[in-house]
Design an enzyme around this catalytic site. Structure first.
Site, short mmCIF file in Angstrom:
data_model
loop_
_atom_site.label_atom_id
_atom_site.label_comp_id
_atom_site.label_asym_id
_atom_site.label_seq_id
_atom_site.Cartn_x
_atom_site.Cartn_y
_atom_site.Cartn_z
N ASP A 1 0.84 -1.19 0.00
CA ASP A 1 0.00 0.00 0.00
C ASP A 1 0.88 1.25 0.00
OD1 ASP A 1 -3.01 0.84 0.58
OD2 ASP A 1 -1.73 2.17 1.77
N ILE A 2 0.60 2.18 -0.91
CA ILE A 2 1.37 3.42 -0.97
C ILE A 2 1.01 4.28 0.24
CG2 ILE A 2 1.83 5.52 -2.30
CD1 ILE A 2 1.05 3.97 -4.82
N GLU B 1 -4.84 2.44 -4.12
CA GLU B 1 -3.37 2.51 -4.08
C GLU B 1 -2.74 1.24 -3.55
OE1 GLU B 1 -4.77 4.53 -0.21
OE2 GLU B 1 -5.53 4.12 -2.23
#
Length: 223
Positions: free
Chosen positions: A50-51, A93
């Site tokens: 996950d960004i 994301e």
């Protein structure tokens, strides 16, 4: 006509923004990996990435910049893994990487390599405007010689991802599986029914049940 059909089939398996596998394709790959692990005991690793602080990028630079960050991240991930691995955009994301035949001793090394590669990205989102990002990564190995489910496997990787987020972000946590060593004869007694297409074990079996069954296999005393 066949070329058009083939192209449509390919599009149905890809995320239109990043060109990576989409969630539908990801699920199919997970199911195949589970089948291989259950039948052969081969190690397989699932990474969920996950960004970090992605919403801030959208809020600061706009959604077009956010799309550019997603595309750059997807390209980076694809360049960090083997051709046999599958990189997918899981949603928003969040990305996923399915790594068949990945030994336990190498999993964290690969995940750290991915984390560092994302951390060093410099993404141009506008003239003279560059963005740098980090990512949190959680991983889990599929239980060896056990017929798990894609949902259980994904949930275990997600737990480690949430842990990485909670403990400061930009880090890796992997749920390690215990290494079980059994003889070829024991494997045949315990898991030979898999090759015959009979129902396999379910991951929900208790550890006491597994230990008891292994003990019975070793002595040849099955009920």
């Amino acid at each position: 006509m066949q070329a058009v059909i083939d192209a449509l089939c390919e599009l149905s398996l890809k995320d239109p923004l990043t060109g990576l596998a989409n969630r539908r394709h990801f699920r199919a790959v997970l199911e195949r990996a589970i089948d291989v692990v259950a039948r052969s005991g081969e190690s397989a690793l699932l990474l969920m990435l996950d960004i970090d602080h992605f919403k801030k990028i959208n809020d600061t630079y706009g959604h077009l910049a956010g799309d550019q960050v997603l595309q750059a991240t997807g390209k980076c991930l694809a360049g960090c893994v083997r051709p046999m691995d599958t990189v997918a955009r899981y949603g928003g994301e969040e990305f996923a990487v399915v790594m068949p035949n990945c030994q336990v001793s190498f999993g964290e090394t690969v995940a750290e390599r991915i984390r560092r590669a994302v951390e060093t990205l410099v993404i141009s989102v506008a003239p003279s405007v560059n963005v740098r990002i980090t990512a949190s990564i959680g991983g889990a190995y599929a239980p060896e010689w056990v017929r798990s489910t894609s949902n259980l496997w994904t949930e275990r990787a997600d737990v480690q991802l949430y842990r990485a987020k909670a403990e400061g972000r930009n880090r890796v946590f992997i749920d390690q599986q215990p290494v079980v060593s059994v003889s070829a004869e024991e494997k045949h007694l315990l898991f030979g029914h898999l090759a015959l297409g009979e129902p396999a074990w379910i991951e929900s079996l208790s550890s006491d049940t597994i230990v008891a069954t292994q003990s019975s296999a070793a002595t040849g005393k099955f009920q």
